[in-house]
Scaffold this motif. Sequence first.
Motif, short mmCIF file in Angstrom:
data_model
loop_
_atom_site.label_atom_id
_atom_site.label_comp_id
_atom_site.label_asym_id
_atom_site.label_seq_id
_atom_site.Cartn_x
_atom_site.Cartn_y
_atom_site.Cartn_z
N PHE B 18 0.81 -1.22 0.00
CA PHE B 18 0.00 0.00 0.00
C PHE B 18 0.85 1.28 0.00
CE2 PHE B 18 -2.72 -3.14 2.32
CZ PHE B 18 -3.66 -3.29 1.32
N ASP B 19 2.14 1.14 -0.20
CA ASP B 19 3.04 2.31 -0.19
C ASP B 19 2.52 3.35 -1.19
OD1 ASP B 19 5.04 4.13 -0.37
OD2 ASP B 19 6.64 2.70 -0.82
N PRO B 20 2.20 4.54 -0.70
CA PRO B 20 1.66 5.57 -1.61
C PRO B 20 2.63 5.97 -2.71
CG PRO B 20 1.70 6.35 0.69
CD PRO B 20 2.29 4.98 0.68
N ALA B 21 3.91 5.66 -2.51
CA ALA B 21 4.89 5.98 -3.56
C ALA B 21 5.24 4.75 -4.38
CB ALA B 21 6.16 6.54 -2.91
N GLY B 22 4.58 3.64 -4.11
CA GLY B 22 4.91 2.39 -4.80
C GLY B 22 4.05 2.15 -6.03
N PRO B 23 4.23 1.00 -6.65
CA PRO B 23 3.53 0.72 -7.91
C PRO B 23 2.03 0.51 -7.76
CG PRO B 23 4.79 -1.19 -7.19
CD PRO B 23 5.15 -0.08 -6.27
N ASN B 24 1.56 0.30 -6.52
CA ASN B 24 0.12 0.05 -6.32
C ASN B 24 -0.56 1.21 -5.59
OD1 ASN B 24 0.29 -2.82 -7.26
ND2 ASN B 24 1.68 -2.90 -5.50
N ALA B 25 0.02 2.38 -5.72
CA ALA B 25 -0.53 3.55 -5.01
C ALA B 25 -2.02 3.67 -5.26
CB ALA B 25 0.19 4.80 -5.47
N GLY B 26 -2.75 3.88 -4.19
CA GLY B 26 -4.19 4.07 -4.32
C GLY B 26 -4.99 2.79 -4.33
N LEU B 27 -4.32 1.67 -4.14
CA LEU B 27 -5.01 0.38 -4.17
C LEU B 27 -6.00 0.26 -3.02
CD1 LEU B 27 -5.32 -2.62 -5.12
CD2 LEU B 27 -3.41 -3.17 -3.60
N THR B 28 -7.22 -0.15 -3.35
CA THR B 28 -8.20 -0.54 -2.34
C THR B 28 -8.31 -2.05 -2.40
OG1 THR B 28 -9.43 1.53 -2.54
CG2 THR B 28 -10.62 -0.37 -1.64
N TYR B 29 -7.78 -2.72 -1.41
CA TYR B 29 -7.70 -4.17 -1.45
C TYR B 29 -8.81 -4.76 -0.59
CZ TYR B 29 -5.73 -8.85 -1.66
OH TYR B 29 -5.55 -10.20 -1.89
N LEU B 30 -9.77 -5.39 -1.24
CA LEU B 30 -10.90 -6.01 -0.54
C LEU B 30 -11.00 -7.48 -0.94
CD1 LEU B 30 -13.42 -3.04 -0.89
CD2 LEU B 30 -12.53 -3.96 1.28
N ASP B 31 -9.86 -8.14 -0.97
CA ASP B 31 -9.84 -9.56 -1.34
C ASP B 31 -9.02 -10.39 -0.35
OD1 ASP B 31 -10.63 -11.70 -2.90
OD2 ASP B 31 -8.95 -11.53 -4.29
N SER B 32 -9.05 -9.98 0.91
CA SER B 32 -8.26 -10.69 1.91
C SER B 32 -8.83 -12.08 2.20
CB SER B 32 -8.19 -9.89 3.21
OG SER B 32 -7.57 -8.64 2.94
#
Lengths: 140, 414
Positions: B18-32
């Motif tokens: 979830f690093d805001p500076a990483g490749p997935n910035a802004g990811l909302t992960y709802l698949d835990s």
Amino acid sequence: MSEALYSDKILALAARKVARLPKPDVTAVRNNPLCGDRVTLDLAIAEGIVTAAGGEARGCALCCAGLAVLLDDLPGQTLESLPAQIETARRSIAMGVSGLAVVLSVLQERPIPRPRQKCVLLPLEALQEALSSLSTNTHE
Amino acid sequence: MSLVLHNRPHPKADFPIFDPAGPNAGLTYLDSGASAQKPTQVIEAVSRFYATGYANIHRGVYKLSATATDAYEGVRAQVATFLNAASEQEIIFVRGATEGLNLIAHSWGQTHLQAGDAVLITALEHHANIVPWQILRDQKGIELRVAALAEDGGVDRADFTAKLADGKVKLATFTHIANATGAVLPVAELTAEAKAAGALVAIDGCQAVAHRPVDVQALGCDFYVFSAHKLYGPTGIGILYGRLAVLETMQPYQTGGDMVATVRFDKTEFLDPPQRFEAGTPDIAGVIGLGAAIDYVGSLGWPWIEAHEKALLAYGEAVLAKVPGLTLLPAGPHRSGIFSFTVDGVHPHDLGTILDHHNVAIRAGSHCAQPLLNEFGLTATVRASLGLYNEPEDFDRLAEAVRAAQRMFTPKRA
């Protein structure tokens, strides 16, 4: 935003009414185990050429559009040419390359994300099954 | 709206995905519910083990192997504490919950079940708790009984009771939390009832272990399985808890090195549990990662985790209720961690793709629970499942993306 995958053209194809053939020479049904989608494909055949194609899909927009395109493309095709076209379409969808295949050419205007390739391929799998069924019956 | 965790930032900061500076910035992960993301603590533990502590375990006579063995066996003791097992001998490392259930079916079922016996499952099971018993049914002539789905989305208690009544059920095996709907089953009560009817009890705890404390002795079950990757740990490792007295009556699942006492060409003697069930070199680094994951969850503490989830569920339910055309699958009297739903006019797979375009990751499909979805007259749903890194705003993004999908499809596919 890659919602462009759902272009107006694809959504229109997905919404198109398709129908089963009243007296098909062969019918194949394929299910997608991931979501329960189902494609039924009917073919009428004369002298090795597809003379008519019909079917129905219980599926997502990509699956329904795939069937609609296939039903457009199939009439007039020789049975002999279809396995190679299926393979070409399968490979080009997997590679995200456009413009290589006749079948599903509309869908190939945009790369299909891997998780959704099965949706697009389901009608093709039904076609492959129909061809296998024809081949088996011929050999019997 | 966010619960305060004293003396540390929100746990989302621990997850580099979830690093805001990483490749997935802004990811909302709802698949835990499918698989949870990994905190730095787990990633670094695995990496550190490979970099500085790696060797094969149990048989090496050098320091590095001894240290690796200590670390591996230390996690076994840690898992025993995590589940409140009576002994670390009751903890078997497997590849995941699926292998755990298959191990029970093979090693216990093949020995203890005979034609005329019955296995009782519920209508809410994952395929992994259906298919092994079907195979056993076909091989051994046992009966596979299914306790029905109740109207509220829970298990039909009267049907469960009725199916135990003739005393033929030798094993009742059911999920703790239904993976397709989030229904929490009353596992303590079901276990007590099945045990009173003379059955052993196995529980699929995959969706539970990341959301609530589990005490296998308080539950009174004979088996409990879970996968590490749903508990913020690595893939490829899971746990089968088995009551020692039961494990001692079971034959090996696989055979080979590390599980034998003596091997001659005419005869082999097997080790006691748990080694009897751990043939070959295991996923050592996976076990180390699981230990780090349990430490991580412990550092947050169940009170915070449960309160956080309760707040998220309440917020999520309120947000989703405001989306017209969205139908939530019922989850019985108690829901945990999962919202499964359909949206009028939008196929779940199309919806999943469009949500992905909005950087919202959910699961769409049958969730390996085709029979349960069929009970609802469905073949697929969209499932949003929670982890401890989720925030209320994730539901706002989900609802916004669902509305975008509706706008795209409703006029064209109506």
